[in-house]
Write an enzyme that holds these catalytic residues in place. Structure first.
Site, PDB file in Angstrom:
ATOM      1  N   LEU A 178       6.206  57.659  17.602  1.00 11.97           N
ATOM      2  CA  LEU A 178       5.631  59.285  17.510  1.00 11.97           C
ATOM      3  C   LEU A 178       6.542  60.352  16.919  1.00 11.97           C
ATOM      4  O   LEU A 178       7.524  60.295  17.401  1.00 11.97           O
ATOM      5  CB  LEU A 178       5.355  59.738  18.365  1.00 11.97           C
ATOM      6  N   ASP A 179       5.976  60.898  15.598  1.00  7.73           N
ATOM      7  CA  ASP A 179       7.040  61.641  14.916  1.00  7.73           C
ATOM      8  C   ASP A 179       6.946  62.826  15.973  1.00  7.73           C
ATOM      9  O   ASP A 179       6.670  63.328  17.066  1.00  7.73           O
ATOM     10  CB  ASP A 179       6.632  62.299  13.870  1.00  7.73           C
ATOM     11  N   GLU A 180       8.144  64.057  15.891  1.00  5.87           N
ATOM     12  CA  GLU A 180       8.190  64.896  16.274  1.00  5.87           C
ATOM     13  C   GLU A 180       7.172  65.891  16.809  1.00  5.87           C
ATOM     14  O   GLU A 180       7.536  66.555  17.666  1.00  5.87           O
ATOM     15  CB  GLU A 180       9.655  65.229  16.430  1.00  5.87           C
TER      16      GLU A 180
END
Length: 195
Positions: free
Chosen positions: A52-54
């Site tokens: 999951l991206d930041e």
């Protein structure tokens, strides 16, 4: 040495907003970045299954088993996301998402695979995000569910932008039959197996 399946460790976590989906090593020391390792005492060899991206949050599976990781990352396991988007998303936009949209992946055109998508009547069961979403003075927002069998880099965000409704908040609520339930941001649960 081959590890017996019972020796592998598996965790379900609620990845908070602002964390990278990786564990810090000497090679990836980045100033002022938060890594998963600070959420718990994880064994050596632990890895995130998918990412999951930041700026995204929600269900993230961790394992020491490469075969389990490969299976979950395969197109056999659905991933469901709740996306809060800028504007009141139209049925036409949702139908377009379902059929597949053109996005850019590593500079190349990619058509997303057909997916499940529908508008939600608000979302009340998610924990508050650490960074506030803009308020209604800037216009309406709406929520939708998107379920994919693929996972390209920032795919959901690119998909909603492609139909004119940029994502403001993105939460993965399900991986296969593992639901976020009442988990709180940063919560970690060790499990014997995922499926």
């Amino acid at each position: 040495m081959n590890l017996d399946k019972t020796m592998h460790k598996h965790f379900i976590i609620y990845k908070p907003y602002g964390y990278l989906s990786q564990f810090m090593s000497n090679a990836n020391k980045q100033r002022n970045k938060k890594f998963l390792g600070i959420l718990g005492n994880f064994p050596e060899g632990i890895m995130a299954i998918g990412r999951l991206d930041e700026k995204s949050e929600g269900v993230l599976l961790l394992t020491t088993d490469g075969k389990t990781s490969a299976f979950v990352n395969s197109q056999k396991v659905e991933k469901e996301y709740y996306a809060q988007v800028d504007g009141d998303i139209s049925e036409k936009a949702i139908e377009t998402l379902k059929l597949g949209v053109e996005i850019r992946i590593e500079g190349k055109t990619y058509i997303t695979k057909p997916c499940k998508a529908f508008k939600l009547n608000g979302v009340t069961n998610l924990p508050a995000r650490s960074k506030k979403i803009r308020d209604d003075r800037h216009g309406p927002t709406s929520w939708l569910s998107i379920t994919l069998n693929e996972g390209k880099f920032r795919q959901v965000r690119k998909m909603t932008s492609a139909v004119g409704f940029p994502t403001l908040r993105l939460v993965r609520v399900r991986v296969g039959n593992i639901h976020i339930g009442k988990m709180q941001s940063g919560e970690v649960m060790e499990v014997e197996t995922f499926f």
